[in-house]
Design a protein around this motif. Sequence first.
Motif, mmCIF file in Angstrom:
data_model
loop_
_atom_site.group_PDB
_atom_site.id
_atom_site.type_symbol
_atom_site.label_atom_id
_atom_site.label_comp_id
_atom_site.label_asym_id
_atom_site.label_seq_id
_atom_site.Cartn_x
_atom_site.Cartn_y
_atom_site.Cartn_z
ATOM 1 N N GLU A 9 0.836 -1.204 0.000
ATOM 2 C CA GLU A 9 0.000 0.000 0.000
ATOM 3 C C GLU A 9 0.874 1.259 0.000
ATOM 4 O O GLU A 9 0.593 2.221 -0.719
ATOM 5 N N ASN A 10 1.940 1.236 0.781
ATOM 6 C CA ASN A 10 2.870 2.373 0.795
ATOM 7 C C ASN A 10 3.507 2.584 -0.577
ATOM 8 O O ASN A 10 3.668 3.715 -1.028
ATOM 9 N N MET A 11 3.864 1.484 -1.226
ATOM 10 C CA MET A 11 4.478 1.581 -2.554
ATOM 11 C C MET A 11 3.477 2.109 -3.575
ATOM 12 O O MET A 11 3.832 2.922 -4.438
ATOM 13 N N LYS A 12 2.218 1.691 -3.475
ATOM 14 C CA LYS A 12 1.190 2.214 -4.376
ATOM 15 C C LYS A 12 1.029 3.720 -4.191
ATOM 16 O O LYS A 12 0.933 4.479 -5.159
ATOM 17 N N THR A 13 0.999 4.146 -2.918
ATOM 18 C CA THR A 13 0.869 5.579 -2.621
ATOM 19 C C THR A 13 2.054 6.344 -3.178
ATOM 20 O O THR A 13 1.891 7.402 -3.799
ATOM 21 N N GLU A 14 3.246 5.816 -2.977
ATOM 22 C CA GLU A 14 4.448 6.473 -3.492
ATOM 23 C C GLU A 14 4.434 6.514 -5.022
ATOM 24 O O GLU A 14 4.800 7.510 -5.632
ATOM 25 N N LEU A 15 3.998 5.439 -5.639
ATOM 26 C CA LEU A 15 3.901 5.388 -7.096
ATOM 27 C C LEU A 15 2.921 6.439 -7.609
ATOM 28 O O LEU A 15 3.184 7.119 -8.603
ATOM 29 N N GLN A 16 1.807 6.602 -6.917
ATOM 30 C CA GLN A 16 0.833 7.626 -7.308
ATOM 31 C C GLN A 16 1.436 9.024 -7.182
ATOM 32 O O GLN A 16 1.235 9.877 -8.046
ATOM 33 N N ARG A 17 2.179 9.255 -6.094
ATOM 34 C CA ARG A 17 2.850 10.557 -5.918
ATOM 35 C C ARG A 17 3.856 10.803 -7.033
ATOM 36 O O ARG A 17 3.917 11.901 -7.603
ATOM 37 N N LEU A 18 4.647 9.789 -7.352
ATOM 38 C CA LEU A 18 5.643 9.930 -8.412
ATOM 39 C C LEU A 18 4.974 10.151 -9.768
ATOM 40 O O LEU A 18 5.446 10.952 -10.581
ATOM 41 N N ASN A 19 3.867 9.472 -9.996
ATOM 42 C CA ASN A 19 3.127 9.629 -11.243
ATOM 43 C C ASN A 19 2.603 11.067 -11.364
ATOM 44 O O ASN A 19 2.666 11.673 -12.431
#
Length: 89
Positions: free
Chosen positions: A23-33
Motif C-alpha cells: 500500500e505504501n508503494m502504491k501511494t508512493e507510485l501515485q505521488r511519483l506519477n
Amino acid sequence: MEELKTKNMELIRELTKSLQREENMKTELQRLNQRLRVAEDAEERLCSQLGELEAETVEQANQYRTHLLALMEQLETAHKFIESGCANG
C-alpha cells in the motif's frame, strides 16, 4: 498445535506487513506519477515558450538586418554626396 498457532500468527503479521508495504508503494507510485505529470506539463510549457522566443528572435534579427541595410544605404548616399562635393570644390 500451539506451535502451529504461533507460526500462523507470524505468517499473518508478515502478510500484514507485506500488504502495508504494498500500500505504501502504491501511494508512493501515485505521488511519483503525479510529479511526472507536473514535470511533463512544465516541459510542454517550456517548449512552447522556447518556440515563441525563437520566433521573436528571428523577427528581431530580420528587423535589425533591415535597419542595418537602411543605414548602410544612407551612409553610401552620404558618402557619394561628400565625394561629389569634393570633386566639385
